[in-house]
Design a protein around this motif. Structure first.
Motif, short mmCIF file in Angstrom:
data_model
loop_
_atom_site.label_atom_id
_atom_site.label_comp_id
_atom_site.label_asym_id
_atom_site.label_seq_id
_atom_site.Cartn_x
_atom_site.Cartn_y
_atom_site.Cartn_z
N ASP A 17 66.63 141.65 -28.02
CA ASP A 17 67.77 140.84 -27.59
C ASP A 17 68.93 141.72 -27.14
O ASP A 17 69.58 141.43 -26.11
CB ASP A 17 68.22 139.92 -28.74
CG ASP A 17 69.44 139.09 -28.37
OD1 ASP A 17 69.30 138.18 -27.54
OD2 ASP A 17 70.53 139.36 -28.92
N ARG A 28 70.62 141.91 -23.34
CA ARG A 28 72.05 141.71 -23.08
C ARG A 28 72.64 142.91 -22.31
O ARG A 28 73.49 142.74 -21.43
CB ARG A 28 72.79 141.48 -24.39
CG ARG A 28 72.33 140.20 -25.10
CD ARG A 28 72.93 140.05 -26.47
NE ARG A 28 74.29 139.55 -26.42
CZ ARG A 28 75.02 139.29 -27.49
NH1 ARG A 28 74.54 139.51 -28.70
NH2 ARG A 28 76.24 138.84 -27.37
N ALA A 73 71.60 142.54 -18.75
CA ALA A 73 72.41 141.52 -18.07
C ALA A 73 73.74 142.12 -17.60
O ALA A 73 74.24 141.79 -16.52
CB ALA A 73 72.66 140.34 -19.01
N ARG A 75 82.50 143.71 -20.92
CA ARG A 75 81.31 143.02 -21.42
C ARG A 75 80.80 143.67 -22.70
O ARG A 75 80.31 142.97 -23.61
CB ARG A 75 80.23 143.04 -20.34
CG ARG A 75 80.56 142.15 -19.12
CD ARG A 75 80.41 140.68 -19.44
NE ARG A 75 79.06 140.37 -19.84
CZ ARG A 75 78.05 140.13 -19.00
NH1 ARG A 75 78.27 140.18 -17.69
NH2 ARG A 75 76.85 139.87 -19.45
N ILE A 128 80.54 142.02 -27.02
CA ILE A 128 79.35 141.88 -27.87
C ILE A 128 79.22 142.98 -28.93
O ILE A 128 78.38 142.87 -29.82
CB ILE A 128 78.06 141.86 -27.02
CG1 ILE A 128 77.89 143.13 -26.20
CG2 ILE A 128 78.04 140.63 -26.12
CD1 ILE A 128 76.60 143.17 -25.40
#
Length: 397
Positions: free
Chosen positions: A268, A272, A275, A300, A304
């Motif tokens: 995961d 990310r 992306a 970004r 996260i």
């Protein structure tokens, strides 16, 4: 029979670059340009190795050199007989090449400048101290041209794009070899590093290096052999990054493989990160300020990652320009994570032919350091990836 690959740079390339240098001299009211190039084998350890390479299409891998450009002469000063031979072989039709010995290159350059007083310089911040003193004594009015020459380097010739493309393909081959070797019985981290660096050289890379982390939760990047664990075990990650130069032009690829099933949280996190890469690629269009790419990636990551950049246990720069230096100096300030975003100065804009390494990376408490990285080329209509190795967490079986 001995065969030698011809230079990919022709006489028209050299003539154009020399003329661009002379146009800069005229614009600045100068009589000559004197520039220094550090050995390109230093890779990330220098910001000047591309100075001479931009003009000549070649510079030695393990020796410094100087270029003296005047209105009627372009002369390369090499420090030894081997470098004289290399320059003469590769660019002797376009440049005069003289040897001076490692301690005499600055004295020879100053002699060639003769009575010139208005001289522009580049690369002097990496000169050995003895050369700095000689230059200051002879040319106290020298004008620094680093910024101007770095700006010229941002406009790329088609052959330069093709060399980045070749370097990127070599990076892909190195990563493929890494994961294939990691699946072999008895594979070791030290053996993996040696196998991968050999693979790059086998494909013609003049710089072929690997950083590597292994274990279930790698916290940092390892560059030194003594840091590597002795074995690879089931459940380990193989987290790596290449550093490749082909004919002086750099590429880099970052990937993570898993020996056995990948942790879903790791898969995961990498999805990310990818992306973020894709959003940066979508933003890369000619005419847009280069800093927008770095700002997007940093924002970004901040969204996260539980750590700030300052508190992160291990985080390196998230993107940089690639060229004849590992980090293209004309783009460094615009892409620096610590840049002053309140300034109105937008810096350089994206142009077709510019090449970037996009490698978001950060730490997560449950996973350690995570990363992915690819080479991106700005085109006339947008951007494309030059590295093509499959993305995601690679299954090592």
């Amino acid at each position: 029979m001995n065969t030698r690959a011809p230079s990919p740079f022709d006489g028209a390339y050299h003539a154009q670059r020399i003329q661009q240098g002379r146009s800069l001299m005229e614009q600045k009211g100068l009589e000559a340009i004197l520039l220094f190039s550090a050995p390109r084998g230093l890779a990330a350890g220098t910001r000047t190795s591309g100075n001479l390479g931009w003009f000549a299409g070649f510079s030695p891998i393990w020796a410094p050199s100087l270029l003296v450009l005047t209105a009627d002469r372009a002369t390369i000063i090499a420090p030894g007989k081997n470098e004289v031979r290399l320059f003469s072989t590769r660019v002797g039709a376009a440049f005069d090449v003289v040897g001076a010995g490692p301690d005499g290159i600055m004295a020879t350059a100053l002699e060639l400048l003769g009575k010139c007083q208005w001289v522009g310089t580049a690369g002097t911040d990496e000169l050995p101290p003895r050369f700095v003193a000689q230059l200051a004594a002879a040319l106290p009015q020298a004008v620094a041209l680093d910024a101007e020459l770095q700006a010229l380097r941002l406009t790329r010739a088609p052959i330069e794009t093709e060399l980045h493309r070749r370097a990127s393909a070599i990076s892909d081959a190195m990563i493929e070899r890494a994961f294939a070797y990691a699946a072999e019985p008895g594979a070791t981290p030290a053996g993996l590093m040696a196998e991968v660096e050999h693979e790059g050289r086998r494909h013609g890379a003049d710089v072929s290096r690997l950083w590597l982390s292994t274990g279930p939760k790698p916290p940092v990047t390892y560059f030194e052999m003594f840091e590597l664990p002795e074995t690879l075990e089931r459940g380990d990650r193989v987290q790596l990054g290449t550093m490749v130069s082909y004919e002086g032009y750099f590429a880099q690829g970052l990937r993570i493989g898993s020996i056995g099933p990948a942790d879903p949280a790791l898969a995961d996190a990498i999805a990310r990160i990818e992306a973020i890469q894709d959003d940066a690629l979508a933003l890369m269009r000619p005419g847009r300020p280069a800093h927008e790419m770095g700002d997007l990636i940093e924002s970004r990551i901040d969204a996260i990652c539980p750590y700030t950049r300052e508190s992160d246990p291990f985080r390196f720069q998230s993107c940089h320009g690639l060229g004849l230096d590992y980090s293209e100096p004309g783009l460094a300030a615009a892409l620096a994570p610590q840049r002053d975003r309140s300034r109105d100065d937008h810096g350089p804009v994206l142009q077709p032919g510019m090449v970037f390494e996009i490698h978001p990376n950060f730490s997560l408490p449950e996973l350690g350091h995570v990363c992915a990285g690819d080479v991106a080329l700005v085109t006339e209509t947008g951007a494309e990836w030059l590295t093509r190795f499959p993305r995601g967490v690679f299954p090592i079986t």
